[in-house]
Design a protein around this motif. Sequence first.
Motif, PDB file in Angstrom:
ATOM      1  N   SER A   1       0.755  -1.194   0.056  1.00  0.00           N
ATOM      2  CA  SER A   1      -0.134  -0.064   0.093  1.00  0.00           C
ATOM      3  C   SER A   1       0.841   1.244  -0.015  1.00  0.00           C
ATOM      4  CB  SER A   1      -0.955   0.166   1.018  1.00  0.00           C
ATOM      5  OG  SER A   1      -1.982  -0.982   1.110  1.00  0.00           O
TER       6      SER A   1
ATOM      7  N   LEU B   1      -6.707   2.953  -4.341  1.00  0.00           N
ATOM      8  CA  LEU B   1      -7.008   2.702  -2.995  1.00  0.00           C
ATOM      9  C   LEU B   1      -8.044   3.513  -2.268  1.00  0.00           C
ATOM     10  CD1 LEU B   1      -3.192   2.454  -1.572  1.00  0.00           C
ATOM     11  CD2 LEU B   1      -4.574   0.315  -1.980  1.00  0.00           C
TER      12      LEU B   1
ATOM     13  N   THR C   1      -7.120   4.265   3.415  1.00  0.00           N
ATOM     14  CA  THR C   1      -5.875   3.848   3.539  1.00  0.00           C
ATOM     15  C   THR C   1      -4.717   4.484   3.483  1.00  0.00           C
ATOM     16  OG1 THR C   1      -6.812   1.808   2.252  1.00  0.00           O
ATOM     17  CG2 THR C   1      -4.356   2.027   2.341  1.00  0.00           C
TER      18      THR C   1
ATOM     19  N   HIS D   1      -1.841   5.585   6.772  1.00  0.00           N
ATOM     20  CA  HIS D   1      -0.141   5.740   6.649  1.00  0.00           C
ATOM     21  C   HIS D   1       0.090   7.039   6.980  1.00  0.00           C
ATOM     22  CE1 HIS D   1      -0.238   1.455   5.649  1.00  0.00           C
ATOM     23  NE2 HIS D   1      -1.080   1.631   4.897  1.00  0.00           N
TER      24      HIS D   1
END
Length: 182
Positions: A11, A42, A46, A50
Motif C-alpha cells: 500500500s 486505494l 488507506t 499511513h
Amino acid sequence: MPKTDRRIAKSQSAIKSAVLALMSLKNFDNITIQDIADEANLNRGTIYLHYTDKYDLLDKMIEEHIHELRVLCHVASDMTFQEGNYIWYEYFEKHKLFFSTMLDSKGAPYFRKQFLELVVEEFGVEVNTSTGKNKGLHEDVILQFFAAATVGAVEWWFKNGMPVSARIMAEQTGILLDRNFD
C-alpha cells in the motif's frame, strides 16, 4: 526491528508511486488525497492509515531518500570523490522517478533545500581553509559554492534526460571536486 507486513508495504509503495506520477503531471499543491487514492487504486482511508495528509506523505518520502543518501555518504567516506559520487549516481539512477520529479519545477522546493543542506553537511568535513588551495577562504562560501554546483549538476543530469552515464557523471564531478579539496 519488526518486519513490515507485506500488505502495508504494498500500500505504501502504491501511494508513493501515485504521488510521484501525479507530481510529474501537476503541482503538488493541486494534488488531493482523492487524486492519490484514485491513482494508487486505494481508498482515501488507506492513505490516512499511513499518513496524516499529503504533506506528511511527501515529508516521509523526502526523509527516506535524504537518509539513504546520508548512509551512502558514510559508506563512501574513505573513497575518492569519484568513487563516492558513483555510489550516489547509481542511487539517483535507481530512483530516477523520485529525483527527477523532486528536482523538476513542479516538484517540491523543500526537497532541493534538504538535498543542498545534506551536501553542505557532508562536504563540511572535506573543507580545509588553513592550508592548501582554499587557505584564507571563508568555509561557508566554499561549502555553498560546491554544494550548489553538486545539486546543480544532478538537476542538469535529470532535466536533460541523463545524457551521460552515472559513471561519467561520477568521474567528472569527482575530478572537479578533487581539484578543489585538499
